[in-house]
Design a protein around this motif. Structure first.
Motif: not given
Lengths: 189, 108
Positions: B26-27, A78-79, B14, A101, B37, B22-23, B29-30
């Protein structure tokens, strides 16, 4: 090196445990020349003919290779990291160069330390028999056996061989310990 | 409990809302506008350590094609966040105080 119908290539290359960056760079250069890594078996690397591509290779070490493997590979996928192949506890990942990424597998010293400590643990366990044998095969230890037999010379040669392996192993351990020390001294997390 | 690493702290907060690994990344990072990161190795390690410490737990999620493991914060995890925030606030306050006073503490 052999080229089978120019679609496959086999190379023999030896990289030590502390040379993973050099190994990754070599794989990147091979990919640039159109040879994409397919499999690693010991020191034998199998490549496939592909369109030349700019990719980043990274080697990862995972201590328990069985547990949670699916989740591990899924997260990396996924990364943006594709697992190309694995060799025991070593996993070979690649991703397109310059993608948006994160370009590293590990982004803080705490997790880098954990990874190298796991690697060191595994190396020490794997090296134990070698050290054990270098003592057991030490001629004075075996003296009562050697005196009456004709295998003395052969055992001596074997012992020398084991000592060479033990010495290389000790160097590898030293290199990994040095990496761990450097990370430990870094005040950043 | 020793202080959390930045990666672990962000993953933990988070997961106040249940998410797969993975979500959560991403959270983070946002939330941090791209400052924090996390590489997959760091993320995987943080998830494992947080779970081993009982701060997060996998929650059964059958709605999603459940190959991905969904995690959620535990009661213990919430407690640790509250403590961690208090510690971080104290650290920030001390830093600001000494910078402003030129290094002198006000307790003499």
């Amino acid at each position: 090196m052999t080229d089978n119908a120019r679609s496959m290539k086999r190379c023999f290359r030896l990289f030590w445990a502390w040379q993973e960056e050099r190994e990754a760079q070599w794989l990147q250069q091979m990919a640039l020349r159109g040879w994409s890594l397919k499999e690693v078996q010991g020191i034998r690397y199998t490549f496939e003919r592909r369109v030349p591509e700019k990719v980043v290779y990274r080697l990862d070490f995972k201590e328990s290779a069985t547990g949670e493997l699916e989740e591990y590979l899924q997260l990396y996928r996924e990364a943006g990291w594709e697992c190309v192949t694995r060799l025991g506890n070593w996993f070979y990942f690649k991703r397109p160069a310059g993608a948006g990424t994160e370009a590293e597998l590990y982004t803080d010293n705490a997790s880098r330390l954990e990874r190298y400590r796991a690697q060191l643990r595994m190396m020490l366990i794997a090296g134990l028999p070698v050290y054990l044998f270098s003592v057991v095969l030490y001629p004075p230890v075996l003296y009562p056996l050697i005196v009456r037999s004709s295998v003395g010379g052969w055992l001596r040669t074997l012992h020398l061989l084991v000592l060479v392996v033990a010495a290389i192993h000790a160097v590898a351990v030293g290199r990994i310990v040095a990496i761990i020390r450097r990370l430990e001294r870094d005040p950043r997390e | 409990m020793t202080p959390l690493t930045e990666a672990s702290y962000y993953i933990l907060i988070s997961l106040i809302e249940p998410l797969h690994g993975y979500a959560a990344m991403q959270k983070v990072e946002r939330l941090s506008h791209g400052r924090v990161r996390l590489g997959p190795g760091t993320l995987y390690g943080a998830l494992r350590n947080l779970q081993a410490a009982g701060l997060i737990k996998p929650v059964g999620d059958t709605s999603e094609k459940s190959r991905r493991k969904v995690y959620a914060i535990t009661e213990r995890g919430r407690k640790v966040i509250v403590e961690e925030i208090a510690r971080l606030e104290e650290m920030v306050a001390h830093g600001k105080m000494l910078l402003a006073s030129g290094g002198a503490t006000d307790d003499r």
